[in-house]
Structures are given as C-alpha cells and as structure tokens.
Motif scaffolding. Structure first.
Motif, PDB file in Angstrom:
ATOM      1  N   MET A   5       0.864  -1.196   0.000  1.00  0.00           N
ATOM      2  CA  MET A   5       0.000   0.000   0.000  1.00  0.00           C
ATOM      3  C   MET A   5       0.888   1.230   0.000  1.00  0.00           C
ATOM      4  N   THR A   6       0.678   2.170  -0.861  1.00  0.00           N
ATOM      5  CA  THR A   6       1.591   3.285  -1.021  1.00  0.00           C
ATOM      6  C   THR A   6       0.954   4.644  -0.838  1.00  0.00           C
ATOM      7  N   THR A   7      -0.326   4.706  -0.430  1.00  0.00           N
ATOM      8  CA  THR A   7      -0.979   6.009  -0.443  1.00  0.00           C
ATOM      9  C   THR A   7      -1.123   6.650   0.920  1.00  0.00           C
ATOM     10  N   THR A   8      -0.950   5.912   1.999  1.00  0.00           N
ATOM     11  CA  THR A   8      -1.188   6.504   3.310  1.00  0.00           C
ATOM     12  C   THR A   8      -0.028   6.213   4.242  1.00  0.00           C
ATOM     13  N   ALA A   9       0.219   7.173   5.097  1.00  0.00           N
ATOM     14  CA  ALA A   9       1.251   6.992   6.113  1.00  0.00           C
ATOM     15  C   ALA A   9       0.633   6.375   7.352  1.00  0.00           C
ATOM     16  N   PRO A  10       1.300   5.427   7.983  1.00  0.00           N
ATOM     17  CA  PRO A  10       0.715   4.776   9.145  1.00  0.00           C
ATOM     18  C   PRO A  10       0.553   5.734  10.306  1.00  0.00           C
ATOM     19  N   THR A  11      -0.514   5.566  11.043  1.00  0.00           N
ATOM     20  CA  THR A  11      -0.755   6.364  12.235  1.00  0.00           C
ATOM     21  C   THR A  11      -1.158   5.431  13.366  1.00  0.00           C
ATOM     22  N   THR A  12      -0.953   5.881  14.598  1.00  0.00           N
ATOM     23  CA  THR A  12      -1.282   5.042  15.747  1.00  0.00           C
ATOM     24  C   THR A  12      -2.604   5.462  16.377  1.00  0.00           C
ATOM     25  N   THR A  13      -2.943   6.734  16.308  1.00  0.00           N
ATOM     26  CA  THR A  13      -4.167   7.223  16.920  1.00  0.00           C
ATOM     27  C   THR A  13      -4.952   8.004  15.881  1.00  0.00           C
ATOM     28  N   VAL A  14      -6.204   7.673  15.726  1.00  0.00           N
ATOM     29  CA  VAL A  14      -7.061   8.364  14.770  1.00  0.00           C
ATOM     30  C   VAL A  14      -7.905   9.388  15.519  1.00  0.00           C
ATOM     31  N   PRO A  15      -7.708  10.689  15.261  1.00  0.00           N
ATOM     32  CA  PRO A  15      -8.521  11.703  15.936  1.00  0.00           C
ATOM     33  C   PRO A  15      -9.995  11.536  15.574  1.00  0.00           C
ATOM     34  N   PRO A  16     -10.892  11.673  16.557  1.00  0.00           N
ATOM     35  CA  PRO A  16     -12.323  11.549  16.256  1.00  0.00           C
ATOM     36  C   PRO A  16     -12.783  12.517  15.184  1.00  0.00           C
ATOM     37  N   ARG A  17     -12.165  13.707  15.115  1.00  0.00           N
ATOM     38  CA  ARG A  17     -12.570  14.678  14.112  1.00  0.00           C
ATOM     39  C   ARG A  17     -12.330  14.174  12.697  1.00  0.00           C
ATOM     40  N   ALA A  18     -11.339  13.301  12.527  1.00  0.00           N
ATOM     41  CA  ALA A  18     -11.057  12.790  11.189  1.00  0.00           C
ATOM     42  C   ALA A  18     -12.205  11.920  10.691  1.00  0.00           C
ATOM     43  N   GLU A  19     -12.780  11.101  11.573  1.00  0.00           N
ATOM     44  CA  GLU A  19     -13.935  10.286  11.174  1.00  0.00           C
ATOM     45  C   GLU A  19     -15.128  11.176  10.839  1.00  0.00           C
ATOM     46  N   ALA A  20     -15.326  12.230  11.631  1.00  0.00           N
ATOM     47  CA  ALA A  20     -16.412  13.156  11.339  1.00  0.00           C
ATOM     48  C   ALA A  20     -16.181  13.861  10.012  1.00  0.00           C
ATOM     49  N   ALA A  21     -14.925  14.214   9.737  1.00  0.00           N
ATOM     50  CA  ALA A  21     -14.600  14.861   8.467  1.00  0.00           C
ATOM     51  C   ALA A  21     -14.831  13.915   7.300  1.00  0.00           C
ATOM     52  N   ARG A  22     -14.525  12.635   7.490  1.00  0.00           N
ATOM     53  CA  ARG A  22     -14.761  11.663   6.416  1.00  0.00           C
ATOM     54  C   ARG A  22     -16.250  11.582   6.086  1.00  0.00           C
ATOM     55  N   ARG A  23     -17.083  11.527   7.109  1.00  0.00           N
ATOM     56  CA  ARG A  23     -18.519  11.468   6.867  1.00  0.00           C
ATOM     57  C   ARG A  23     -19.013  12.762   6.218  1.00  0.00           C
ATOM     58  N   VAL A  76      -7.714  13.940   5.018  1.00  0.00           N
ATOM     59  CA  VAL A  76      -8.445  13.016   5.886  1.00  0.00           C
ATOM     60  C   VAL A  76      -7.897  11.600   5.730  1.00  0.00           C
ATOM     61  N   GLU A  77      -7.595  11.201   4.509  1.00  0.00           N
ATOM     62  CA  GLU A  77      -7.053   9.867   4.264  1.00  0.00           C
ATOM     63  C   GLU A  77      -5.735   9.685   4.997  1.00  0.00           C
ATOM     64  N   ARG A  78      -4.872  10.689   4.926  1.00  0.00           N
ATOM     65  CA  ARG A  78      -3.584  10.597   5.607  1.00  0.00           C
ATOM     66  C   ARG A  78      -3.774  10.540   7.128  1.00  0.00           C
ATOM     67  N   THR A  79      -4.716  11.334   7.639  1.00  0.00           N
ATOM     68  CA  THR A  79      -4.948  11.367   9.084  1.00  0.00           C
ATOM     69  C   THR A  79      -5.521  10.048   9.582  1.00  0.00           C
ATOM     70  N   LEU A  80      -6.439   9.460   8.809  1.00  0.00           N
ATOM     71  CA  LEU A  80      -7.041   8.189   9.205  1.00  0.00           C
ATOM     72  C   LEU A  80      -6.074   7.024   9.059  1.00  0.00           C
ATOM     73  N   GLY A  81      -5.140   7.145   8.121  1.00  0.00           N
ATOM     74  CA  GLY A  81      -4.203   6.063   7.885  1.00  0.00           C
ATOM     75  C   GLY A  81      -4.768   4.921   7.078  1.00  0.00           C
ATOM     76  N   ARG A  82      -5.831   5.180   6.330  1.00  0.00           N
ATOM     77  CA  ARG A  82      -6.403   4.151   5.454  1.00  0.00           C
ATOM     78  C   ARG A  82      -7.011   4.842   4.229  1.00  0.00           C
ATOM     79  N   PRO A  83      -7.115   4.121   3.106  1.00  0.00           N
ATOM     80  CA  PRO A  83      -7.634   4.746   1.887  1.00  0.00           C
ATOM     81  C   PRO A  83      -9.135   5.036   1.975  1.00  0.00           C
ATOM     82  N   ILE A  84      -9.519   6.219   1.483  1.00  0.00           N
ATOM     83  CA  ILE A  84     -10.938   6.589   1.453  1.00  0.00           C
ATOM     84  C   ILE A  84     -11.344   7.238   0.133  1.00  0.00           C
TER      85      ILE A  84
END
Length: 393
Positions: free
Chosen positions: A1-19, A132-140
């Motif tokens: 996987m080459t599009t996202t940098a790994p993260t250990t903690t996902v801020p709740p705001r990132a999930e809200a931003a994704r929605r 948001v994708e980078r913050t979540l650490g997974r493709p969206i």
C-alpha cells in the motif's frame, strides 16, 4: 500500500470529516446531475441549435480548467478545508445562474461561472480527502468518488420525477435549498491540513506545494488522468448512441450500456478502497484499465446487446478507481498544487474526448471512434508502472 502513512491514533474529528466529505461529494454529484438533466429544457427554452448549446457547454469545461490552475495556490495559502467550504457554497448557488439565463451570451457566462466553481470545489474537496485519508491512515478516496456517483444517481432520479411537473427554476431552487442545508451541517466538520503533511515529514511527498507544476511526475500522472477521463467521458456520452445507432437497440433499451457502465462505476468505487488496501494503487489502476480495454473490445467486436452490455459494465468497473487513485496519488506525493495540476490536465480528457470521438465517428464510424477510449485504457496499463515508479523515487 503506497498512499497513506501509518498512524497510531485516529482523531475523532477525522472520522467526522470523512462522513462530512461523503456528503459533500454526494452534493457535488447531485447538483451536477441536476444541471445535466435540465440541459434539454434550457436548450428548448432559449431555442438553441446543437452548435449553440455545444458552445455553452464548452464554456463550462473551459471555466473548470481555468479555475483548476489557480486552486493549488489557494489551498497552499488558506488550506483545503477553507477553500472547500467557500467553493461548495459558490458552486451550489451558481446552479441558479444557467436556469435563469435569458439569452445565449448569458448562458455562456453562467456556465463559465458554474464550471469554474465546480473546478475549484473538485480540486479542494479532493485535497481535503487526501488530508483526511492521511490522518485516518487508510484509503478513502474511492469511496468518496462513489458518493459523487451516488449523488449523480439521486440527482438524476429526482430530476426524472420533477421534470415536466415543476418549472426548471423551481427544480433548481429546491435542489439548491436542500444541498445548502446539508452543506451547512457538514462543512464545519472539515479538518485543517496538518503541518506534518509536508514533503519534509511525509516520505511519500516528493514535491513542495510551491514546487514545479510541470515536473515529469505531474505530467505522467496528468496524462494517466487525462486518458482515464477521456475513456470515462466516452462511455458516458456515447454508450447509449452506440446501442441505438450501431446495435440498433430500440427505445429506452438503448440506455442499457450506459446504465451498466454507471452501475459498475458506482459499485467499483464503493468497494475500491478495499481493493486499494489489498492490491495497492498501481495494481488497481493497471489491472482496472486492462479490464476496461477488454470490456470495450468485447462491446465493439461482438455486436450484440448482451455481450455489449457486459462489455460496458466491465469498462465501468475497470475505470471506477483510476481517477480517485490519480487524485490521491497526486495529493500524497505532490501536495495540493499537485492535485490541481493533475486535475487540470485530466479534465482536458472530459473536455476534448467526446467531441474528438464524434469527429472521428463522422469519418470512420462510431465503432472505430470508440476505439480511442479502448486505446486510452490500454495506454494507462502500459504507462502506469512508469508513473508510479517515478512517484516512489
């Protein structure tokens, strides 16, 4: 996987931003479709010839390309969240301009504004998607574009219910009011572009926002995006005509190929992020474009409605993730201005592809002309490896 940098903690705001972004992409698709289904009514109301409506529609495309060349510096200065908020409101309001246009010159000006606002919103919301994708650490990104397709289906479906029952201005006004309410509830949830999303801190970033806009990676990614959008536009604009004129499918059944393409395009984008996570972006793009080429070959060589429908379905499935991946790759590797440059080049495929295919069809027939879309998909397969290799350096 080459599009996202790994993260250990996902801020709740990132999930809200994704929605929130899901809703914003859907709003964009719904408004775009609302204008599209009302084009015949606007044309008839102004008594325009095909050439005149063609000029007006060209103004929309040119407005989009012009604005895309400016968005990158705005994002670098104010951030993708702020630019997305402003562009979304302007785009929604600009839908009212063409439906109230009293003449051809006014319609041309209105569509130039609509296209420019859409171009800014397109780049900005995709740049926010990369954040948001980078913050979540997974493709969206693929799922975001699926919501755009879903919005298009909703807008077209609502249009089919309202057209002929209410006036065009009332139809547009209802859509603008509803989408503004949804935007008001979601735009505030977008997140700032984080300081760590810079070329110095992100190992995937290879150019600064102020870096060269016509570097080889930008040109290659832009070319792939151009080819993908050309093939996508060819399917959208010519599938129904191919069924009617070449396969002689009568009546509403002529829309089978178009419907199959749109359905698999939406489905492929809905599940595309799972494929990206498992296979990687390069394989999704190269294998997908190969599937598109094979699907179009099936549709063009076996001139029967059933295999042709299957062929256009394969074409939609294969193309579904090409543009989302190109936008995401440009954003991660080249920052906000990279998305703007790649999008501006790619948008030319939508702008130039369909009329070029029409011109070629006048001389050699639609079957051979659609071979341009097939060749475009094949070129993505061949050139994709080189483009991703440059990005990885």
């Amino acid at each position: 996987m080459t599009t996202t940098a790994p993260t250990t903690t996902v801020p709740p705001r990132a999930e809200a931003a994704r929605r929130a972004l899901n809703a914003i992409f859907m709003v964009n698709g719904a408004v775009f479709a609302t204008w599209a289904v009302n084009i015949p009514g606007v044309r008839d109301g102004l008594e325009l010839t095909p050439a005149q409506i063609g000029v007006a529609l060209l103004a929309s495309g040119l407005g989009g390309v012009a604005s895309m060349s400016l968005v990158g510096r705005w994002i670098a200065r104010w951030g993708s969240a702020t630019v997305t908020r402003v562009a979304t409101v302007l785009f929604l309001l600009s839908l009212l301009l063409p439906v109230f246009a009293p003449s051809l010159p006014a319609l041309v000006a209105a569509l130039a504004v609509l296209g420019a606002a859409n171009g800014v919103m397109d780049v900005a919301m995709n740049a926010q998607g990369v954040t948001v994708e980078r913050t979540l650490g997974r493709p969206i990104m693929s799922r975001l574009h699926a919501y755009f397709s879903l919005g298009g289906l909703i807008g077209a479906g609502l249009g089919s219910l309202l057209i002929g029952r209410v006036s065009i201005p009332l139809h547009a006004g209802l859509v603008v009011a509803a989408t503004l309410l949804l935007a008001a509830a979601t735009l505030r949830l977008l997140i700032p572009d984080p300081a760590e999303a810079t070329p110095q801190d992100d190992p995937q970033a290879r150019a600064t926002p102020a870096g060269p806009l016509l570097s080889l990676p930008v040109l290659l990614l832009g070319l792939l995006c151009f080819l993908g959008m050309l093939a996508e536009g060819a399917n959208y604009d010519w599938a129904a005509l191919y069924f009617r004129d070449v396969l002689t499918v009568p009546g509403g059944a002529a829309g089978l190929g178009y419907a199959a393409f749109v359905a698999t395009m939406t489905l492929g984008r809905w599940f595309g992020d799972l494929g990206r996570a498992r296979l990687g972006d390069e394989q999704i793009v190269r294998v997908g474009s190969l599937v598109t080429a094979l699907g179009l070959a099936l549709a063009l060589l076996w001139r029967d409605p059933i295999p042709a429908t299957l062929g256009f379905a394969l074409s939609g499935l294969g193309l579904s993730n090409v543009v989302p991946v190109m936008y995401g790759t440009a954003g991660h590797a080249l920052a906000g201005r990279g998305i703007a440059a790649v999008a501006a080049i790619g948008y030319g495929g939508f702008l130039l592809g369909p009329p070029v295919i029409g011109f070629v069809a006048d001389h050699v027939g639609l079957t051979w002309a659609l071979g341009i879309a097939l060749g475009s998909a094949a070129l993505i397969t061949l050139l994709g490896g080189r483009a991703f290799a440059l990005i990885r350096r």
